[in-house]
Scaffold this motif. Structure first.
Motif, PDB file in Angstrom:
ATOM      1  N   TYR A 218       9.981  19.672  16.616  1.00  0.00           N
ATOM      2  CA  TYR A 218      11.145  19.035  17.310  1.00  0.00           C
ATOM      3  C   TYR A 218      12.403  19.436  16.794  1.00  0.00           C
ATOM      4  O   TYR A 218      12.589  19.289  15.722  1.00  0.00           O
ATOM      5  CB  TYR A 218      10.697  17.459  17.397  1.00  0.00           C
ATOM      6  CG  TYR A 218      11.558  16.760  18.178  1.00  0.00           C
ATOM      7  CD1 TYR A 218      11.150  16.588  19.608  1.00  0.00           C
ATOM      8  CD2 TYR A 218      12.751  16.257  17.933  1.00  0.00           C
ATOM      9  CE1 TYR A 218      11.954  15.921  20.499  1.00  0.00           C
ATOM     10  CE2 TYR A 218      13.688  15.471  18.671  1.00  0.00           C
ATOM     11  CZ  TYR A 218      13.319  15.269  20.063  1.00  0.00           C
ATOM     12  OH  TYR A 218      14.079  14.807  20.881  1.00  0.00           O
ATOM     13  N   GLY A 219      13.562  19.748  17.813  1.00  0.00           N
ATOM     14  CA  GLY A 219      14.762  20.001  17.337  1.00  0.00           C
ATOM     15  C   GLY A 219      15.176  21.306  17.072  1.00  0.00           C
ATOM     16  O   GLY A 219      15.878  21.826  16.815  1.00  0.00           O
ATOM     17  N   GLN A 220      13.975  22.322  17.337  1.00  0.00           N
ATOM     18  CA  GLN A 220      13.997  23.578  16.584  1.00  0.00           C
ATOM     19  C   GLN A 220      13.933  24.566  17.808  1.00  0.00           C
ATOM     20  O   GLN A 220      13.013  24.453  18.750  1.00  0.00           O
ATOM     21  CB  GLN A 220      13.147  23.964  15.689  1.00  0.00           C
ATOM     22  CG  GLN A 220      13.480  23.034  14.505  1.00  0.00           C
ATOM     23  CD  GLN A 220      12.599  23.420  13.263  1.00  0.00           C
ATOM     24  OE1 GLN A 220      11.512  23.551  13.238  1.00  0.00           O
ATOM     25  NE2 GLN A 220      13.353  23.562  11.879  1.00  0.00           N
TER      26      GLN A 220
ATOM     27  N   MET B 132      20.653  19.886  11.369  1.00  0.00           N
ATOM     28  CA  MET B 132      19.361  19.425  11.009  1.00  0.00           C
ATOM     29  C   MET B 132      19.306  18.600   9.514  1.00  0.00           C
ATOM     30  O   MET B 132      18.556  17.718   9.449  1.00  0.00           O
ATOM     31  CB  MET B 132      18.151  20.698  10.752  1.00  0.00           C
ATOM     32  CG  MET B 132      16.813  20.122  10.546  1.00  0.00           C
ATOM     33  SD  MET B 132      16.114  19.015  12.391  1.00  0.00           S
ATOM     34  CE  MET B 132      16.110  20.303  13.278  1.00  0.00           C
TER      35      MET B 132
ATOM     36  N   THR C 132      26.116  20.153  19.028  1.00  0.00           N
ATOM     37  CA  THR C 132      24.666  20.258  18.256  1.00  0.00           C
ATOM     38  C   THR C 132      24.704  19.852  17.020  1.00  0.00           C
ATOM     39  O   THR C 132      25.256  20.423  16.278  1.00  0.00           O
ATOM     40  CB  THR C 132      24.093  21.739  18.367  1.00  0.00           C
ATOM     41  OG1 THR C 132      23.908  22.020  19.699  1.00  0.00           O
ATOM     42  CG2 THR C 132      22.525  21.283  18.111  1.00  0.00           C
TER      43      THR C 132
ATOM     44  N   LYS D 172      12.523  23.073  21.252  1.00  0.00           N
ATOM     45  CA  LYS D 172      13.598  23.106  22.097  1.00  0.00           C
ATOM     46  C   LYS D 172      13.927  24.376  22.814  1.00  0.00           C
ATOM     47  O   LYS D 172      14.649  24.538  23.774  1.00  0.00           O
ATOM     48  CB  LYS D 172      14.523  22.696  21.252  1.00  0.00           C
ATOM     49  CG  LYS D 172      14.812  21.315  20.685  1.00  0.00           C
ATOM     50  CD  LYS D 172      14.880  20.167  21.938  1.00  0.00           C
ATOM     51  CE  LYS D 172      15.031  18.881  21.461  1.00  0.00           C
ATOM     52  NZ  LYS D 172      15.118  17.650  22.443  1.00  0.00           N
TER      53      LYS D 172
ATOM     54  N   ASN E 217      22.181  26.655  13.732  1.00  0.00           N
ATOM     55  CA  ASN E 217      21.930  26.184  14.988  1.00  0.00           C
ATOM     56  C   ASN E 217      22.121  27.318  16.209  1.00  0.00           C
ATOM     57  O   ASN E 217      22.766  28.377  15.529  1.00  0.00           O
ATOM     58  CB  ASN E 217      22.821  25.126  15.350  1.00  0.00           C
ATOM     59  CG  ASN E 217      22.436  23.904  14.846  1.00  0.00           C
ATOM     60  OD1 ASN E 217      21.399  23.501  14.532  1.00  0.00           O
ATOM     61  ND2 ASN E 217      23.413  22.919  14.779  1.00  0.00           N
TER      62      ASN E 217
ATOM     63  N   THR F  63      19.773  25.316  26.404  1.00  0.00           N
ATOM     64  CA  THR F  63      19.138  24.733  25.212  1.00  0.00           C
ATOM     65  C   THR F  63      19.785  24.878  23.945  1.00  0.00           C
ATOM     66  O   THR F  63      20.188  26.178  23.553  1.00  0.00           O
ATOM     67  CB  THR F  63      17.676  24.720  25.081  1.00  0.00           C
ATOM     68  OG1 THR F  63      16.928  23.535  24.374  1.00  0.00           O
ATOM     69  CG2 THR F  63      17.100  25.892  24.862  1.00  0.00           C
ATOM     70  N   THR F  64      19.868  23.912  23.016  1.00  0.00           N
ATOM     71  CA  THR F  64      20.300  24.224  21.528  1.00  0.00           C
ATOM     72  C   THR F  64      19.404  23.630  20.687  1.00  0.00           C
ATOM     73  O   THR F  64      18.415  22.735  20.850  1.00  0.00           O
ATOM     74  CB  THR F  64      21.657  23.531  21.555  1.00  0.00           C
ATOM     75  OG1 THR F  64      21.666  21.961  21.575  1.00  0.00           O
ATOM     76  CG2 THR F  64      22.639  23.896  22.505  1.00  0.00           C
ATOM     77  N   GLY F  65      19.513  24.116  19.342  1.00  0.00           N
ATOM     78  CA  GLY F  65      18.562  23.689  18.120  1.00  0.00           C
ATOM     79  C   GLY F  65      18.672  24.598  17.078  1.00  0.00           C
ATOM     80  O   GLY F  65      19.575  25.291  16.971  1.00  0.00           O
ATOM     81  N   GLU F  66      18.064  24.191  16.049  1.00  0.00           N
ATOM     82  CA  GLU F  66      18.101  25.100  14.749  1.00  0.00           C
ATOM     83  C   GLU F  66      17.142  26.092  15.017  1.00  0.00           C
ATOM     84  O   GLU F  66      16.011  26.043  15.217  1.00  0.00           O
ATOM     85  CB  GLU F  66      17.836  24.063  13.573  1.00  0.00           C
ATOM     86  CG  GLU F  66      17.687  24.915  12.388  1.00  0.00           C
ATOM     87  CD  GLU F  66      17.327  24.117  11.225  1.00  0.00           C
ATOM     88  OE1 GLU F  66      18.034  23.958  10.275  1.00  0.00           O
ATOM     89  OE2 GLU F  66      16.195  23.906  10.944  1.00  0.00           O
TER      90      GLU F  66
END
Length: 367
Positions: A53-55, A156, A153, A82, A133, A30-33
């Protein structure tokens, strides 16, 4: 113990730093900030907060999962983070009221996690170097593969996510015969925000993020609530136009977090991406109108430009952060509209700031 918990896992940061640990939750990548939360409790509320969401979240508490998970302790219908990083993510739990273990919950919710990480060193690094990220994998430890996936990715910065997490259908809560009706724009609203309104007697109707203001007129609300949500507010022209339209109606408006940023932007005040944001349940804020201080719950990676607020002829500052003097609250000088950057529903967290819901209810009754 689940077999997956014996698997090695790796955390790779955008700046090239690598941390090795053990797998937890779903086996995968998984990836995200990356960001960190300083709260010691309330992990399930954090994981289900749509603003995340997204982190990929680092939990500062040394043990996470030790009281299990409970169906009632959620802020939305699914886990929104995430990925999860911890020092000790616990499969065993001791709370009698719990429904499941954290491991079972994260597996069911498809959340890739890693633990056995020196989270103190990791948090210090993020606090110094800033948000970036990252990628977690329990499928492969091949850094060349992970670097390639991480490069795909999106940042943000400039990412609009509120419409992604918003409700798809209009729904209602509270007593339909109530004398106070509130229209809620859902940019990622938490369930306990809605509870704080209905507990005070409001009948709320929740609308998708991009609902045209004209479609709400038949509800004839006494006030409008602009919710929290994820992502960068800067590309949300549709949200800014909605707030401008509400302000023209002259009815009470209350914004929280992303709603605070949209109210500022509707008054010509820009936002900016913070170095590493505010996330936790122990942030001190001063109400400069009353002189009282509050311990607040926060979750945001963007803020409003303090110099632009101070120069504005339309708004005034109501709250400031006692750690870094950032702007935590504003109100309009000639309209019944106000907002705060933090979360007064405070789940998890102390309830010092719930008076703001009382103020909003009072404004609507006066109107």
């Amino acid at each position: 113990m689940s077999e997956s918990l014996t698997k090695p896992a790796v955390l790779l940061l955008e700046d090239g730093n690598v941390f090795y640990g053990k797998a937890f939750g779903k086996t995968g990548t998984t990836t995200g900030e990356i960001c960190f939360n300083t709260g010691m409790t309330g992990y399930q509320e954090v994981f289900t907060d749509p603003s995340y969401y997204g982190q990929v979240v680092i939990m500062n508490a040394a043990h996470v999962g030790n009281y299990g998970v409970k169906a009632a302790d959620v802020e939305s219908n699914s886990v929104k983070i995430k990925g999860l990083i911890g020092r000790n993510l616990e499969e065993r739990y001791s709370r009698l009221q719990a429904d499941h273990s954290l491991q079972q919950y994260l597996e069911e919710q498809q959340v890739v996690s890693i633990h056995g990480i020196d989270t103190r060193a990791l948090v210090v690094h993020i606090r110094t170097s800033g948000a970036m990220n990252c990628i977690i994998s329990s499928e492969t430890t091949d850094l060349s593969i992970l670097k390639s996936k991480l490069a795909e990715t999106p940042s943000m910065n400039g990412l609009e996510l509120a419409s992604v997490v918003s409700t798809r259908e209009v729904y209602e809560m509270g007593n339909p015969h109530s004398a106070t009706r509130v229209a809620v724009y859902d940019f990622g609203v938490k369930k306990n925000i809605l509870n704080c309104l209905t507990e005070r007697g409001a009948y709320v109707r929740v609308y998708p993020a991009k609902t045209a203001l004209e479609q709400i007129e038949d509800f004839n609300p006494h006030g409008y609530f602009i919710s929290n949500g994820p992502g960068d507010p800067a590309p949300m022209d549709y949200g800014v136009q909605t707030v401008k339209g509400i302000l023209q109606k002259g009815k009470p408006l209350f914004g929280i977090c992303l709603g605070h940023q949209l109210l500022a932007m509707a008054n010509g005040i820009p936002t900016f991406k913070m170095h590493h944001g505010h996330r936790g349940l122990n942030h001190p804020v001063k109400n400069i109108i009353t002189g009282r201080s509050e311990i607040t719950t926060q979750n945001h990676g963007f803020g409003i430009d303090p110099e632009a607020v101070k120069k504005s002829q339309a708004v005034e500052i109501t709250h400031i952060n006692l750690n870094d003097d950032s702007i935590e609250g504003i109100r309009m000088k000639d309209k019944p509209a106000f907002s705060v950057q933090y979360h007064p529903e405070s789940t998890p967290g102390p309830h010092d700031s719930r008076y703001l819901f009382d103020e909003f209810m009072g404004m609507m009754k006066e109107g």
